[in-house]
Design a protein around this motif. Structure first.
Motif, PDB file in Angstrom:
ATOM      1  N   ARG A 268       0.811  -1.224   0.000  1.00  0.00           N
ATOM      2  CA  ARG A 268       0.000   0.000   0.000  1.00  0.00           C
ATOM      3  C   ARG A 268       0.844   1.275   0.000  1.00  0.00           C
ATOM      4  O   ARG A 268       0.563   2.226  -0.703  1.00  0.00           O
ATOM      5  N   ILE A 269       1.898   1.252   0.820  1.00  0.00           N
ATOM      6  CA  ILE A 269       2.636   2.481   1.068  1.00  0.00           C
ATOM      7  C   ILE A 269       3.231   3.038  -0.222  1.00  0.00           C
ATOM      8  O   ILE A 269       3.178   4.233  -0.477  1.00  0.00           O
ATOM      9  N   LEU A 270       3.770   2.129  -1.042  1.00  0.00           N
ATOM     10  CA  LEU A 270       4.443   2.596  -2.251  1.00  0.00           C
ATOM     11  C   LEU A 270       3.610   2.287  -3.497  1.00  0.00           C
ATOM     12  O   LEU A 270       4.140   2.077  -4.578  1.00  0.00           O
ATOM     13  N   PHE A 271       2.287   2.244  -3.304  1.00  0.00           N
ATOM     14  CA  PHE A 271       1.421   1.830  -4.400  1.00  0.00           C
ATOM     15  C   PHE A 271       1.609   2.694  -5.649  1.00  0.00           C
ATOM     16  O   PHE A 271       1.596   2.211  -6.772  1.00  0.00           O
ATOM     17  N   ARG A 272       1.806   4.006  -5.454  1.00  0.00           N
ATOM     18  CA  ARG A 272       1.877   4.894  -6.615  1.00  0.00           C
ATOM     19  C   ARG A 272       3.099   4.606  -7.480  1.00  0.00           C
ATOM     20  O   ARG A 272       3.060   4.782  -8.680  1.00  0.00           O
ATOM     21  N   VAL A 273       4.157   4.149  -6.842  1.00  0.00           N
ATOM     22  CA  VAL A 273       5.377   3.868  -7.611  1.00  0.00           C
ATOM     23  C   VAL A 273       5.433   2.406  -8.038  1.00  0.00           C
ATOM     24  O   VAL A 273       5.803   2.077  -9.154  1.00  0.00           O
ATOM     25  N   PHE A 274       5.081   1.530  -7.118  1.00  0.00           N
ATOM     26  CA  PHE A 274       5.203   0.095  -7.404  1.00  0.00           C
ATOM     27  C   PHE A 274       3.850  -0.604  -7.261  1.00  0.00           C
ATOM     28  O   PHE A 274       3.605  -1.296  -6.272  1.00  0.00           O
ATOM     29  N   PRO A 275       2.942  -0.411  -8.237  1.00  0.00           N
ATOM     30  CA  PRO A 275       1.609  -1.011  -8.095  1.00  0.00           C
ATOM     31  C   PRO A 275       1.613  -2.537  -8.161  1.00  0.00           C
ATOM     32  O   PRO A 275       0.620  -3.159  -7.796  1.00  0.00           O
ATOM     33  N   HIS A 276       2.734  -3.147  -8.581  1.00  0.00           N
ATOM     34  CA  HIS A 276       2.717  -4.610  -8.792  1.00  0.00           C
ATOM     35  C   HIS A 276       2.443  -5.370  -7.501  1.00  0.00           C
ATOM     36  O   HIS A 276       1.888  -6.450  -7.540  1.00  0.00           O
ATOM     37  N   ASN A 277       2.841  -4.830  -6.360  1.00  0.00           N
ATOM     38  CA  ASN A 277       2.634  -5.564  -5.111  1.00  0.00           C
ATOM     39  C   ASN A 277       1.157  -5.643  -4.720  1.00  0.00           C
ATOM     40  O   ASN A 277       0.780  -6.414  -3.855  1.00  0.00           O
ATOM     41  N   ILE A 278       0.334  -4.800  -5.308  1.00  0.00           N
ATOM     42  CA  ILE A 278      -1.103  -4.921  -5.083  1.00  0.00           C
ATOM     43  C   ILE A 278      -1.754  -5.664  -6.232  1.00  0.00           C
ATOM     44  O   ILE A 278      -2.652  -6.499  -6.047  1.00  0.00           O
ATOM     45  N   LEU A 279      -1.268  -5.396  -7.443  1.00  0.00           N
ATOM     46  CA  LEU A 279      -1.884  -5.962  -8.633  1.00  0.00           C
ATOM     47  C   LEU A 279      -1.813  -7.488  -8.682  1.00  0.00           C
ATOM     48  O   LEU A 279      -2.841  -8.162  -8.838  1.00  0.00           O
ATOM     49  N   PHE A 280      -0.588  -8.052  -8.515  1.00  0.00           N
ATOM     50  CA  PHE A 280      -0.461  -9.504  -8.693  1.00  0.00           C
ATOM     51  C   PHE A 280      -1.240 -10.306  -7.658  1.00  0.00           C
ATOM     52  O   PHE A 280      -2.048 -11.163  -8.037  1.00  0.00           O
ATOM     53  N   PRO A 281      -1.048 -10.039  -6.371  1.00  0.00           N
ATOM     54  CA  PRO A 281      -1.869 -10.798  -5.419  1.00  0.00           C
ATOM     55  C   PRO A 281      -3.355 -10.523  -5.601  1.00  0.00           C
ATOM     56  O   PRO A 281      -4.190 -11.414  -5.430  1.00  0.00           O
ATOM     57  N   GLY A 282      -3.702  -9.281  -6.007  1.00  0.00           N
ATOM     58  CA  GLY A 282      -5.105  -8.932  -6.237  1.00  0.00           C
ATOM     59  C   GLY A 282      -5.717  -9.794  -7.322  1.00  0.00           C
ATOM     60  O   GLY A 282      -6.835 -10.292  -7.191  1.00  0.00           O
ATOM     61  N   ILE A 283      -4.949  -9.992  -8.407  1.00  0.00           N
ATOM     62  CA  ILE A 283      -5.464 -10.811  -9.506  1.00  0.00           C
ATOM     63  C   ILE A 283      -5.658 -12.262  -9.049  1.00  0.00           C
ATOM     64  O   ILE A 283      -6.694 -12.879  -9.296  1.00  0.00           O
ATOM     65  N   PHE A 284      -4.671 -12.787  -8.342  1.00  0.00           N
ATOM     66  CA  PHE A 284      -4.787 -14.168  -7.855  1.00  0.00           C
ATOM     67  C   PHE A 284      -6.011 -14.317  -6.952  1.00  0.00           C
ATOM     68  O   PHE A 284      -6.788 -15.261  -7.072  1.00  0.00           O
ATOM     69  N   LEU A 285      -6.155 -13.354  -6.059  1.00  0.00           N
ATOM     70  CA  LEU A 285      -7.273 -13.388  -5.120  1.00  0.00           C
ATOM     71  C   LEU A 285      -8.609 -13.342  -5.860  1.00  0.00           C
ATOM     72  O   LEU A 285      -9.499 -14.166  -5.647  1.00  0.00           O
TER      73      LEU A 285
END
Lengths: 311, 313, 549
Positions: A268-285
């Motif tokens: 969450r903290i670095l979402f604006r720069v590194f969205p992949h940490n939300i995107l990939f698990p989000g897609i799996f979920l």
């Protein structure tokens, strides 16, 4: 445009009821929703079971030198004997330098386990309580008051409160998600019991002297199986979601355990720069929950068409 | 009618009582000293002693329950040592953003979900029906926070249409207020729309199979008239019921959405309270939300008689 | 009437064929049916379930479910215009204005959320340009014509505030408000009580005369045919097997099927079997009462006396019939005696044991002596268990061994004239009549002294009904059983019962030997009930001859 005239067909069509019954299993398997949901879920289970063999590294391995890397970053590793190999961060790394790909793959284990265990637990408890309270009048009113009270607390809120009281851990999370689900199962089972006990065949069983426990097992229980299987899949889907939400809010399973919610919370903290940490698990979920939901829809349409209007 | 309202009001008392007992027992049944839990991680021995005194923790359990319920009925939810404020004051400060978000979401949901649900039922079995159903399954499956971040990424970062996060009260002007609520409302409404569209479709389909629909066609009515005048009206009760039950979903969603969009409402407060182990606040929030949920569903119960003349009290 | 050849028919169904969806036992729901209905004529379409009579009626209205039933051949001409090829828009113009329809279930055929007046007004709004005042005048006028009391109040009422008979009158008013040339009535009185049925039939006949409407009347009941029809067409398996003037078809049927159907209608004349007054009494009820409800906290405590002070007696080898309309309390009495519900007061003596207040454990021993057969053959057997498992359940509850129980079940299957080797089949593999035989076998497996038949033949077609009645009577005679027979059908009661109790609003208003009650009814209600029975004046020859004593 002429709904309401189906009975015209029924009169003549009842003859092939026999052949319809025989192919119920085929219907279930052939249903496109069941097929899609089943296959996707099967793949997810495989991923969870085979996580160590899918080219993963230790998901909690911290490496500050390689933190915040975009997906596809390559790293040359020199082993002790001097041989060199290349490691690709398929999904990048997080703020502690952990491999997101490995964490996502391992995360499947927790999500599926939580979904399955919560579904089994709430079905088992709900079935017993529902059966007994549906048949014993005086107990019924007490049980239903307690269930009404539990239902009045929004589920996620109740889970959050329960988790906050005890030490965060897998067992606490599972219990906290299970408890809000139980009243819904109890109500479902009870409504089936109440409608079945009015059936003439149950009255016939009473008049030939069948005792209450046998009536429940022989005549009532079989009618609850199909709706419970369907309900179970929906509970499983919602449990996976709630677990992710708890982790995401930081009140779930401890952050070092790789779960999809934890990976996203961390991202969450670095979402604006590194969205992949939300995107990939989000897609799996999302895909996992979608698969379970579709499985549930397909099962409902084939096993229990009357339940279409229930939600 | 009046008798019925009184009866229904009385019927909510045991439900709310049950909720209060749960909340009470939750704290008392966990191992450890409730006073220490309530004082929070940084509670001083003085504070703990004071709580012990005010809640009568040395008295029997039933007396404690009585004291506690008495306090709540007077609007006294205790002190938050974490936020260093009265809990009731804390909650009042956070109500507005949550209320605004919930209202816009509810409006958006009804405006979108009911029409597409009716359309899906009317065009039963066609591609329209299948797309609505597909949207609905997908809506149930995408986690609220993932959706929130995707929307932020697309509409606040890639194209700069909306602010990324934050909230402006309505006193700062209507446009800034609504502008900041657009993305959160869409995020929160998706799962709710999925739910309501689905129940609308199912109930309208069910009604379309009724005998009086056949009568309506036999009178020579046009399909549109039959659908809107005869079918939708009769399908209203289950739809409204699920809108009420869905409030629970909405409350859960509020907690997550406010965290994603950094909106200083009750949802945010919940998370902060849990993270800070601020138990008096958690207790109060559960009771307030449950109260709202029960009251809304009570109002919906009472509205049945307007929707269906068979239900007269 | 003028010379018949000059009159153009209102409705001509010409060689109509309607296809069933694939996978059915036959290809056509309706197969080459031709029927004409002339002006001012009532034509009855008679047949058992699945004969295609309703499909024919719905084809005329263009209301067949799309994609499931498709007319594939022939023509339906309404005043010369083929409705099968008419556009959707043209069909809508015709429906409600030129042809209209009334249905079987007045309870569900009206929209519960609209007032009756609004529902009639909708017809006027759709088909005419009348202004508000004219519409209201027409509504009040038509409500008067269907003889509803206080028309303005009726127009402002919602359907649930009216009785079944009143709702059917609203339906008729709605159908006739635009003076259509053709009225289709699909079993319009089947769901009604016999006294209401008589009034509705009278009304249809009367209003058909004054409005000069042609009527296509669908029914399964030959009593109703005798009451209302000018001409009759008998259908079987999608085909018209016999057609002609009502009088001729009813009195001198040519086809075997018609003969069988008419022969199966029970006669009104009681069988007059001699009674054995020395036979021991099996069951006595003394002041049996059942009160429902009472005690709401805020709602007025409303008590319903479902049964009040009922005193009955049945001897071994005898059949007691309880007749009455819906809500009369006849089933309540049966269920009290079977102890499926607990009586509020009174005694039920089985020989000398009072079972009215017996505890559950004592009841277990008494239960086997009283067995019951229910109305709905489709819900009386657990669909998930084989019929064998259903039959042996009782005996095995009382300790009979597996093998012995199944041997006995096979004997019972033969006794009810079913294949003894069919025990491992499931209920859905049997027809309604066969299932009812299985239920009888299940009851007999307990070796009861008293067999209760609660509307046990009411859901069956008339030919099947005759067979099951015959079976029940045969069993009673062979096993020397006492039988309690609950029915709303006076003809059936006349054939089966030795003594008859007439119930009305929870009370027994007349009780005596069947021959006396039927021959010389004393109570006003009994007389009204008998007078209302359709086809009363028509002697159906009593084709069902139950062997005496």
């Amino acid at each position: 445009m002429t709904e309401g005239t189906e009975h015209l067909v029924d009169g003549a069509a009842s003859a092939d009821a026999a052949s319809r019954k025989a192919t119920l299993w085929e219907q279930v398997v052939r249903n496109p929703s069941v097929m899609f949901g089943g296959i996707v879920l099967g793949i997810m289970v495989l991923i969870a079971v085979c996580a160590p063999f899918l080219g993963t590294m230790d998901p909690s391995d911290i490496d500050p030198a390689w933190r915040n890397k975009k997906p596809g970053t390559e790293r040359v590793i020199t082993a002790d004997d001097g041989t060199q190999s290349t490691w690709t961060y398929l999904m990048g790394t997080d703020t502690l330098g952990r491999d997101t790909y490995s964490r996502v793959i391992y995360g499947a284990q927790v999500s599926l386990a939580v979904g399955l265990v919560v579904a089994m637990l709430s079905l088992a408890i709900g079935l017993v309580v529902g059966l007994v309270s549906g048949y014993i009048r005086w107990l019924d009113s007490i049980v239903m008051r307690v269930m009404d009270g539990l239902m009045a607390i929004p589920g996620i809120l109740l889970a959050i409160a329960l988790v906050s009281l005890a030490d965060a851990g897998l067992v606490t999370v599972i219990l906290a998600i299970t408890i809000p689900e139980i009243p819904r199962v109890v109500r479902l089972v009870r409504s089936i019991v109440l409608s079945i006990r009015e059936e003439p065949y149950v009255e016939a069983a009473i008049s030939v002297g069948t005792r209450v426990p046998l009536i429940l097992i022989r005549h009532v229980l079989p009618n609850t199986i199909a709706p419970l299987i369907v309900q179970g899949t929906y509970i499983c889907a919602s449990a996976i979601l709630v677990e992710a939400i708890l982790s995401f809010l930081g009140v779930g399973i401890p952050p070092e355990t790789p779960t999809w919610g934890n990976i996203m919370a961390e991202g969450r903290i670095l979402f604006r720069v590194f969205p992949h940490n939300i995107l990939f698990p989000g897609i799996f979920l999302a895909i996992t929950v979608l698969a379970v939901n579709m499985l549930g829809d397909g099962l409902r349409d084939t096993l229990d068409p009357r339940m279409r209007k229930r939600l | 009618m009046f008798g019925f309202i009184v009866q229904r009001l009385l019927a909510t008392i045991p439900v709310l009582g049950m909720v209060a007992v749960f909340v009470f027992l939750m704290l008392r049944l966990t191992p450890g000293d409730p006073a220490a839990v309530l004082a929070g991680d940084n509670g001083t021995p003085d504070q703990i002693a004071q709580i012990r005194e005010s809640l009568g923790l040395n008295e029997p359990l039933l007396v404690q329950l009585g004291i506690w319920l008495g306090n709540i009925l007077q609007g006294d939810f205790g002190q938050s040592y974490f936020f260093k404020k009265d809990v009731s004051e804390l909650i009042l400060l956070r109500v507005e953003p949550t209320l605004a978000l919930a209202t816009t979401t509810l409006i958006l949901t009804i405006v979108v979900a009911v029409p597409i649900g009716v359309l899906a039922a009317y065009r039963h079995g066609t591609w329209i029906d299948r797309s609505v159903m597909a949207f609905s399954v997908a809506g149930f499956s995408v986690p609220v926070f993932v959706l929130g971040y995707i929307l932020i990424y697309l509409f606040a970062m890639e194209i700069d249409l909306f602010p990324v996060q934050g909230y402006k009260p309505i006193s700062d002007g209507f446009w800034p207020f609504i502008h900041r609520l657009v993305l959160p409302s869409i995020t929160l409404s998706v799962i709710y729309i999925a739910l309501i569209a689905r129940i609308t479709r199912a109930s309208v389909l069910e009604v379309l199979g009724e005998d009086y629909i056949r009568t309506a066609y036999a009178k020579g009515l046009k399909p549109n008239t039959v659908l809107l005048k005869h079918a939708l009206r009769n399908a209203a009760v289950p739809i409204v019921t699920v809108i009420g039950i869905g409030i629970a979903l909405l409350i859960g969603g509020v907690v997550v959405t406010e965290s994603v969009y950094n909106i200083p409402g009750l949802g945010r407060l919940t998370v902060d309270a849990v993270l800070g182990r601020d138990y008096p606040t958690i207790q109060a929030i559960i009771i307030v939300f449950s109260f709202v949920y029960v009251v809304i569903n009570l109002l919906i119960d009472l509205s049945y008689s307007l929707l269906d003349p068979r239900i007269r009290y | 009437m003028t010379d018949a050849t000059d009159i153009k028919p209102i409705l001509e169904i010409d060689n109509l064929t309607v296809d069933l969806p694939d996978g059915n036992d036959r290809r056509h729901a309706v197969d080459g049916v031709s029927i004409t209905v002339g002006p001012r004529e009532i034509v009855c379409l008679v047949g058992e379930s699945g004969s295609g009579k309703s499909v024919t009626a719905f084809s005329v209205m263009g209301l067949l479910p799309k994609g499931q039933l498709t007319p594939s051949g022939g023509e339906i001409r309404l005043m010369g215009e083929n409705v099968l090829t008419a556009s959707d828009e043209r069909l809508r113009e015709l429906r409600g204005a030129r042809m209209s329809m009334i249905f079987q279930e007045p309870m569900t055929a009206l929209n519960p959320t609209m007032t009756c007046g609004d529902q009639i007004e909708e017809v006027l709004k759709t088909h005419t340009d009348d202004d508000q005042a004219t519409r209201q005048a027409k509504i009040i006028d038509i409500l008067e014509q269907v003889q509803l009391p206080d028309p303005p109040r009726m127009a402002a009422s919602y359907p649930h505030q009216l009785s079944g008979g009143q709702r059917q009158r609203i339906m008729i008013a709605m159908a006739l408000v635009l003076e259509p040339v053709l009225l289709i009535a699909d079993e319009p009185t089947t769901a009604l009580d016999v006294t209401t049925q008589e009034q509705i039939l009278k009304l249809i006949k009367e209003i058909q005369r004054t409005h000069e409407t042609a009527v296509l009347f669908i029914t399964h009941d030959f009593g109703v045919v005798a009451e209302i029809a000018d001409r009759v067409a008998v259908m079987q398996w999608g085909k018209v097997v016999e057609e002609g003037p009502a009088e001729a078809v009813l009195k001198r049927p040519r086809e075997t099927y018609t003969k069988m159907l008419i022969g199966a209608v029970p006669s009104f004349t009681p069988h007059g079997r001699p009674r054995d007054s020395k036979a021991p009494v099996v069951l006595t009820t003394d002041g049996l009462s059942k009160i429902y409800g009472g005690g709401g906290f805020f709602q007025r405590a409303r008590e319903v006396h479902a049964a009040q002070n009922v005193n009955l007696e049945i001897r071994r080898g005898e059949t007691l019939g309880i007749v009455g309309e819906s809500g009369s309390g006849k089933s309540t009495v049966a269920r009290c005696i079977a102890r499926l519900i607990d009586p509020s007061a009174g005694h039920i003596y089985l020989d000398d044991d009072d079972i009215a207040k017996a505890s559950q454990s004592r009841l277990r021993h008494l239960r086997r002596r009283v067995q019951i057969v229910f109305q709905d053959p489709y819900r009386s057997l657990n669909p998930r268990r084989t019929v064998g498992a259903s039959i042996v359940e009782g005996p095995m509850n009382y300790g009979m061994g597996h093998k012995e129980a199944y041997d006995r079940a096979r004997e019972l299957m033969s006794l009810v004239r079913l294949d003894p080797n069919a025990l491992d089949r499931f209920p859905h593999q049997f027809s309604g009549g066969q299932r009812q035989r299985i239920c009888i076998a299940r009851a007999l497996a307990m070796g009861p002294d008293l067999l209760i038949a609660d509307e046990a033949v009411s859901a069956l077609d008339v030919s099947v009904q005759a067979q099951v009645l015959e079976l029940l009577d045969d069993i009673r005679r062979r096993l020397d059983l006492a039988m309690l027979f609950i029915t709303h059908d006076l003809r059936v009661a006349a054939q089966v019962c030795d003594t008859v109790a007439v119930m009305h609003r929870g009370q027994v208003v007349e009780y005596g030997e069947a021959a006396e009650v039927f021959g010389n009814p004393q109570h006003d209600y009994t007389r009204a009930l008998f007078a209302a029975a359709p086809g009363r004046g028509f002697d159906f020859g009593g084709g069902l001859t139950l062997a005496a004593g």
